[in-house]
Design a protein around this motif. Structure first.
Motif, PDB file in Angstrom:
ATOM      1  N   PRO A 135       0.606   6.891  -3.157  1.00  0.00           N
ATOM      2  CA  PRO A 135       0.821   8.150  -2.427  1.00  0.00           C
ATOM      3  C   PRO A 135      -0.399   8.560  -1.614  1.00  0.00           C
ATOM      4  N   TYR A 136      -0.152   9.216  -0.487  1.00  0.00           N
ATOM      5  CA  TYR A 136      -1.179   9.797   0.385  1.00  0.00           C
ATOM      6  C   TYR A 136      -2.071   8.744   1.044  1.00  0.00           C
ATOM      7  N   PHE A 137      -2.780   7.942   0.228  1.00  0.00           N
ATOM      8  CA  PHE A 137      -3.714   6.970   0.780  1.00  0.00           C
ATOM      9  C   PHE A 137      -3.026   5.711   1.301  1.00  0.00           C
ATOM     10  N   GLY A 138      -1.852   5.378   0.754  1.00  0.00           N
ATOM     11  CA  GLY A 138      -1.169   4.135   1.090  1.00  0.00           C
ATOM     12  C   GLY A 138      -0.923   3.927   2.575  1.00  0.00           C
ATOM     13  N   PRO A 139      -0.296   4.888   3.255  1.00  0.00           N
ATOM     14  CA  PRO A 139      -0.049   4.706   4.688  1.00  0.00           C
ATOM     15  C   PRO A 139      -1.324   4.496   5.499  1.00  0.00           C
ATOM     16  N   ILE A 140      -2.412   5.153   5.101  1.00  0.00           N
ATOM     17  CA  ILE A 140      -3.686   4.989   5.806  1.00  0.00           C
ATOM     18  C   ILE A 140      -4.235   3.586   5.578  1.00  0.00           C
ATOM     19  N   ILE A 141      -4.166   3.130   4.307  1.00  0.00           N
ATOM     20  CA  ILE A 141      -4.635   1.776   3.982  1.00  0.00           C
ATOM     21  C   ILE A 141      -3.855   0.740   4.771  1.00  0.00           C
ATOM     22  N   GLY A 142      -2.538   0.945   4.888  1.00  0.00           N
ATOM     23  CA  GLY A 142      -1.708   0.002   5.632  1.00  0.00           C
ATOM     24  C   GLY A 142      -1.966   0.021   7.127  1.00  0.00           C
ATOM     25  N   ALA A 143      -2.320   1.189   7.661  1.00  0.00           N
ATOM     26  CA  ALA A 143      -2.500   1.317   9.110  1.00  0.00           C
ATOM     27  C   ALA A 143      -3.850   0.794   9.587  1.00  0.00           C
ATOM     28  N   ILE A 144      -4.874   0.854   8.739  1.00  0.00           N
ATOM     29  CA  ILE A 144      -6.226   0.480   9.167  1.00  0.00           C
ATOM     30  C   ILE A 144      -6.304  -0.958   9.702  1.00  0.00           C
ATOM     31  N   PRO A 145      -5.773  -1.977   8.991  1.00  0.00           N
ATOM     32  CA  PRO A 145      -5.851  -3.346   9.548  1.00  0.00           C
ATOM     33  C   PRO A 145      -5.126  -3.473  10.878  1.00  0.00           C
ATOM     34  N   ALA A 146      -3.960  -2.807  11.007  1.00  0.00           N
ATOM     35  CA  ALA A 146      -3.200  -2.880  12.252  1.00  0.00           C
ATOM     36  C   ALA A 146      -3.995  -2.282  13.412  1.00  0.00           C
ATOM     37  N   ILE A 147      -4.643  -1.145  13.175  1.00  0.00           N
ATOM     38  CA  ILE A 147      -5.436  -0.484  14.222  1.00  0.00           C
ATOM     39  C   ILE A 147      -6.626  -1.360  14.614  1.00  0.00           C
ATOM     40  N   ILE A 148      -7.275  -1.966  13.629  1.00  0.00           N
ATOM     41  CA  ILE A 148      -8.447  -2.812  13.911  1.00  0.00           C
ATOM     42  C   ILE A 148      -8.061  -4.021  14.751  1.00  0.00           C
ATOM     43  N   PHE A 149      -6.999  -4.733  14.339  1.00  0.00           N
ATOM     44  CA  PHE A 149      -6.597  -5.939  15.073  1.00  0.00           C
ATOM     45  C   PHE A 149      -6.050  -5.586  16.455  1.00  0.00           C
ATOM     46  N   ALA A 150      -5.354  -4.450  16.560  1.00  0.00           N
ATOM     47  CA  ALA A 150      -4.863  -4.011  17.866  1.00  0.00           C
ATOM     48  C   ALA A 150      -6.036  -3.684  18.787  1.00  0.00           C
ATOM     49  N   PHE A 151      -7.053  -3.016  18.241  1.00  0.00           N
ATOM     50  CA  PHE A 151      -8.235  -2.653  19.032  1.00  0.00           C
ATOM     51  C   PHE A 151      -8.987  -3.896  19.511  1.00  0.00           C
ATOM     52  N   LEU A 152      -9.135  -4.892  18.616  1.00  0.00           N
ATOM     53  CA  LEU A 152      -9.853  -6.114  18.980  1.00  0.00           C
ATOM     54  C   LEU A 152      -9.097  -6.912  20.037  1.00  0.00           C
ATOM     55  N   ASP A 153      -7.768  -6.812  20.008  1.00  0.00           N
ATOM     56  CA  ASP A 153      -6.970  -7.533  20.997  1.00  0.00           C
ATOM     57  C   ASP A 153      -6.949  -6.784  22.328  1.00  0.00           C
ATOM     58  N   LYS A 154      -6.534  -5.511  22.274  1.00  0.00           N
ATOM     59  CA  LYS A 154      -6.451  -4.677  23.482  1.00  0.00           C
ATOM     60  C   LYS A 154      -6.477  -3.214  23.047  1.00  0.00           C
ATOM     61  N   SER A 177     -11.170   3.773  -9.005  1.00  0.00           N
ATOM     62  CA  SER A 177     -12.571   3.557  -9.367  1.00  0.00           C
ATOM     63  C   SER A 177     -12.731   2.622 -10.555  1.00  0.00           C
ATOM     64  N   PHE A 178     -11.766   2.644 -11.484  1.00  0.00           N
ATOM     65  CA  PHE A 178     -11.880   1.804 -12.684  1.00  0.00           C
ATOM     66  C   PHE A 178     -11.169   0.461 -12.538  1.00  0.00           C
ATOM     67  N   PHE A 179     -10.013   0.435 -11.853  1.00  0.00           N
ATOM     68  CA  PHE A 179      -9.205  -0.790 -11.823  1.00  0.00           C
ATOM     69  C   PHE A 179      -8.828  -1.242 -10.418  1.00  0.00           C
ATOM     70  N   GLY A 180      -9.453  -0.672  -9.394  1.00  0.00           N
ATOM     71  CA  GLY A 180      -9.215  -1.136  -8.040  1.00  0.00           C
ATOM     72  C   GLY A 180      -7.804  -0.819  -7.549  1.00  0.00           C
ATOM     73  N   VAL A 181      -7.259  -1.754  -6.742  1.00  0.00           N
ATOM     74  CA  VAL A 181      -5.940  -1.560  -6.144  1.00  0.00           C
ATOM     75  C   VAL A 181      -4.865  -1.434  -7.213  1.00  0.00           C
ATOM     76  N   LEU A 182      -4.951  -2.272  -8.256  1.00  0.00           N
ATOM     77  CA  LEU A 182      -3.960  -2.205  -9.341  1.00  0.00           C
ATOM     78  C   LEU A 182      -3.981  -0.834  -9.997  1.00  0.00           C
ATOM     79  N   ALA A 211       0.825  -1.216   0.000  1.00  0.00           N
ATOM     80  CA  ALA A 211       0.000   0.000   0.000  1.00  0.00           C
ATOM     81  C   ALA A 211       0.855   1.260   0.000  1.00  0.00           C
ATOM     82  N   ASN A 212       2.069   1.184   0.543  1.00  0.00           N
ATOM     83  CA  ASN A 212       2.913   2.377   0.635  1.00  0.00           C
ATOM     84  C   ASN A 212       3.293   2.929  -0.738  1.00  0.00           C
ATOM     85  N   VAL A 213       3.187   2.096  -1.775  1.00  0.00           N
ATOM     86  CA  VAL A 213       3.467   2.560  -3.130  1.00  0.00           C
ATOM     87  C   VAL A 213       2.436   3.594  -3.561  1.00  0.00           C
TER      88      VAL A 213
END
Length: 329
Positions: free
Chosen positions: A232-251, A298-303, A228-230
């Motif tokens: 720009p701008y949105f990549g770091p947020i996309i990468g952080a969201i799963p980590a925040i969710i799993f961290a929240f569910l754990d503790k 919007s047209f080709f997703g993540v790719l 996701a870091n590739v």
């Protein structure tokens, strides 16, 4: 019509990825060729090195990633139930308090209810979409077995393809096209290869940091964060969201540490690593970059988001050259 276009795009994916890999590996093959090694033998050397790296990763990391995916699939229903219970309890708590408000605040009641439902649906849908994307990505790996074969021929017959493409062009435009493609290659070459190095740094450092924090599925999250870091701008947020969710569910207390971890990694990446490895900007205004990402996604997703900036650079350089030619007329 849309289904036919999507099916055609699926067929073209191996060729698109093969061209990208050939472009990335071409400098290594050229360097070996300049040292007197035949092009075919140089390609084989590069392939052997890549296979060695893949084997090392396969025996050391892939089994752990596979185990994490297996564990993730097993615990996802539990996580969904936890999230549902969390939002349901929140909804009940706020509903009880809001019902005590005077009638004049009826609009406030409606807004709070709508927002709670929206937040709940957004979070749950985001997790489902992320899970489906990961599963689909790995389910398509078998269809990309042909990519190394195509990449080999693109590298081996590079000059043949270039010559044929050159001859297809009308004679008056050949010199201009060669000039533009060289400029595009000069700008994109270092940018793309640098981005891959930066992505590797982000993925590895994220994985190590999450392992230290004992966040579940650290390898999977690190892989997502690196890719996701590739973007720009949105990549770091996309990468952080799963980590925040799993961290929240754990503790829930781990969420702050996860945010600090991602902030530190992004500061190192943007302030130290990227300037040295990637070099100067590709010359696109942030508004153009964001617009390109939205259109590509919007047209080709993540790719589409991954390729948005390179495509925008190609369009920028080509359009600038055309405008320059028209001005001279």
């Amino acid at each position: 019509m849309y289904k036919k276009s999507a099916g055609l795009l699926q067929l073209l994916y191996p060729f698109i990825f093969a061209i990208i890999f050939a472009y990335l590996l071409n400098p290594l093959v050229n360097r070996l060729e300049n040292k007197g090694i035949s092009r075919v033998f140089g390609i084989l050397i590069v392939y052997v090195l890549l296979i060695g790296i893949v084997l090392v990763i396969s025996f050391s990391i892939f089994p752990k990633i596979a185990n994490e995916f297996k564990k993730l699939v097993e615990v996802l229903p539990t996580y969904f139930n936890q999230l549902y219970d969390f939002f349901n309890n929140m909804y009940i708590r706020y509903s009880e308090n809001i019902e005590n408000l005077p009638p004049e605040f009826q609009a406030v009641k409606n807004i709070v209810r709508e927002n709670l439902n929206t937040i709940q649906n957004t979070v749950l849908n985001s997790i489902r979409n992320l899970t489906n994307t990961i599963i689909n990505m790995f389910s398509r790996i078998l269809s990309f077995i042909i990519i190394p074969i195509l990449t080999f021929y693109f590298l081996k017959d590079k000059d043949v393809f270039k010559k044929k493409l050159f001859l297809i062009l009308p004679k008056p435009y050949r010199t201009d096209v060669v000039k533009v493609t060289r400029e595009i290659d000069s700008v994109l070459g270092k940018f793309i290869r640098g981005q891959l190095i930066v992505a590797a740094f982000v993925g590895i450092s994220t994985t190590i940091g999450l392992l230290i924090l004992k966040v579940d599925f650290a390898l999977i999250i690190g892989l997502i964060a690196g890719i996701a870091n590739v973007i720009p701008y949105f990549g770091p947020i996309i990468g952080a969201i799963p980590a925040i969710i799993f961290a929240f569910l754990d503790k829930p207390s781990k969420v702050l540490w996860v945010i600090i971890l991602f902030t530190v990694i992004q500061q190192i990446e943007s302030g130290i690593i990227s300037p040295k490895v990637v070099g100067k900007s590709v010359g696109l205004h942030p508004v153009i970059v964001i617009l390109s990402l939205l259109i590509g996604g919007s047209f080709f997703g993540v790719l589409g988001m991954l390729l948005a900036v390179p495509v925008a650079v190609i369009i920028k350089i080509s359009s600038a050259f055309i405008v320059e030619k028209l001005v001279k007329l």
